[in-house]
Design an enzyme around this catalytic site. Structure first.
Site, PDB file in Angstrom:
ATOM      1  N   ALA A  36     -67.209 -36.318  34.500  1.00 56.66           N
ATOM      2  CA  ALA A  36     -67.484 -37.154  35.671  1.00 56.66           C
ATOM      3  C   ALA A  36     -68.977 -37.390  35.873  1.00 56.66           C
ATOM      4  O   ALA A  36     -69.388 -37.904  36.908  1.00 56.66           O
ATOM      5  CB  ALA A  36     -66.881 -36.514  36.919  1.00 56.66           C
ATOM      6  N   ASP A  91     -67.520 -24.616  40.760  1.00 56.99           N
ATOM      7  CA  ASP A  91     -67.884 -25.989  40.401  1.00 56.99           C
ATOM      8  C   ASP A  91     -67.502 -26.928  41.554  1.00 56.99           C
ATOM      9  O   ASP A  91     -67.103 -28.081  41.346  1.00 56.99           O
ATOM     10  CB  ASP A  91     -67.203 -26.432  39.106  1.00 56.99           C
ATOM     11  CG  ASP A  91     -67.840 -27.686  38.494  1.00 56.99           C
ATOM     12  OD1 ASP A  91     -68.948 -28.060  38.932  1.00 56.99           O
ATOM     13  OD2 ASP A  91     -67.220 -28.297  37.615  1.00 56.99           O
ATOM     14  N   GLY A 105     -64.474 -32.484  39.159  1.00 60.42           N
ATOM     15  CA  GLY A 105     -64.981 -31.381  39.963  1.00 60.42           C
ATOM     16  C   GLY A 105     -63.856 -30.708  40.715  1.00 60.42           C
ATOM     17  O   GLY A 105     -62.737 -31.216  40.802  1.00 60.42           O
TER      18      GLY A 105
END
Length: 411
Positions: free
Chosen positions: A142, A279, A319
């Site tokens: 991403a 994360d 994420g």
């Protein structure tokens, strides 16, 4: 007068064992006693009520939470992310960036410098983790392709000179100039980590010889076994398992890695070489729906569903929305890992990886009084940072930042 706190009736998780019904004493933010017996001392008393007492959780890789991203580039964002994650047991963290324009990155570093010495309102901010922009475009995940590039000595030397708060920098080691980059950042006390990479075993071996000792979010955005002209090559995943000197971090949210892979990583690398990471992005603690990865000005639109962030076309994860307690819970309940090992991967191992294990990561006399109290399902009851209660589940406001324990519990 010294501020003394005594935690009693707790099942204390030490580096070696669990002390059932033990006592731990904190003096002016430092651990001064850990005992199997009650200690007769004039102190503010906290009754752990038979819950577990563990070292505070250390998150090596976190982007945001509570509706904020570190790259929003405001002091409020840093404070609110730290406050949000403290509710889930995180007592220390390394704010993490994304690929970006250099100017945005320098601003993020400036904001860190502004807030790093403030009295903590949440998890302590121990240093910055730069994730990118030196990545393999094919393994971008991403990360925004507009900002991905090869290591530029002029650029990274300028960034390191600009701020001393950088403690870790993730990059793809197969890129032109990446080995020189790794040597340079290592020389300046920064941990080079392998990330978003198409490297093969030979690349990883060379990188490890030149200072790369950590693999960023193992399995995510990295190569496995590949073929080139019909010949098979081991990728970064296999290299992480083969090279004993490589530590790994994993997103143990149960989605990025299913139970079988959590078990495999634990079996091969062991708790002494695994750090659990969230994360986490800005949507932590918020309802599912649309969100932004990165800063609000030019970040990436994502959608939160099924307990994870996804690209809008649902082609890839973008994420996590995990919290530290969830990571520990998943390792115990999904991966069948003993609690003491699951806690180690969230405390002592991250501390050792970042070279702060002389002060943090375990309940040992002389170390910082960073402590979490949680029940048998790893639900956080209290978060204590340097002897101050930052979060208490039983307090209606769930916000005790800045209050002395004596204010809350009395004598």
């Amino acid at each position: 007068m010294p501020r003394i706190i005594k935690i009693v009736n707790g099942n204390i998780i030490t580096p070696y064992r669990v002390i059932n019904g033990g006592t731990i004493v904190l003096t002016d933010g430092i651990i001064t006693a850990v005992s199997e017996e009650n200690i007769d001392i004039d102190a503010v008393e906290i009754d752990a009520r038979g819950n577990f007492v563990a070292p505070g959780f250390i998150d090596l890789h976190v982007h945001g939470g509570g509706g904020f991203d570190f790259m929003d580039n405001t002091a409020e964002a840093f404070r609110e992310i730290a406050r949000t994650h403290a509710r889930y047991g995180t007592t220390a963290m390394y704010p993490t960036t994304l690929t970006s324009e250099k100017e945005d990155l320098l601003t993020t570093l400036s904001i860190f410098e502004q807030v790093k010495d403030e009295e903590p309102v949440g998890a302590q901010l121990l240093g910055m983790h730069l994730e990118g922009p030196y990545f393999a475009i094919e393994q971008r995940g991403a990360q925004d392709t507009r900002y991905i590039r090869n290591p530029d000595p002029k650029e990274y030397k300028e960034i390191i000179k600009y701020s001393s708060c950088i403690k870790r920098w993730s990059a793809a080691p197969e890129l032109p100039g990446a080995i020189e980059f790794g040597r340079y950042v290592k020389k300046h006390g920064i941990l080079p980590a392998i990330a978003h990479t198409d490297a093969i075993y030979e690349d990883v071996e060379l990188a490890h010889e030149n200072g790369y000792t950590l693999v960023t979010h193992l399995y995510s955005s990295m190569s496995g076994v590949t073929r080139r002209n019909a010949f098979r090559y081991a990728g970064v995943i296999e290299s992480a398992f083969l090279i004993d000197g490589l530590d790994v971090e994993i997103i143990a949210d149960g989605i990025h890695l299913p139970a079988a892979l959590l078990k495999l990583v634990y079996k091969i690398k062991g708790p002494e070489n695994i750090a659990l990471i969230t994360d986490a992005m800005r949507a932590v603690g918020l309802p599912e729906g649309p969100s932004i990865l990165g800063n609000l000005k030019n970040g990436l639109e994502v959608i939160i569903e099924d307990g994870v962030a996804k690209l809008p076309d649902r082609s890839a994860f973008a994420g996590s929305v995990a919290t530290a307690d969830r990571l520990v819970r998943n390792m115990v309940q999904m991966a069948d890992v003993p609690l003491i090992d699951a806690v180690r991967m969230m405390t002592a191992t991250p501390a050792r990886i970042m070279g702060i294990d002389d002060k943090k990561g375990s309940l040992v006399i002389g170390k910082d009084a960073d402590i979490v109290i949680f029940d048998s399902d790893i639900n956080i009851q209290k978060t204590i940072i340097k002897g101050k209660i930052i979060f208490d589940k039983d307090t209606p406001a769930n916000n005790l930042v800045g209050l002395d324990s004596q204010t809350v519990f009395g004598n």
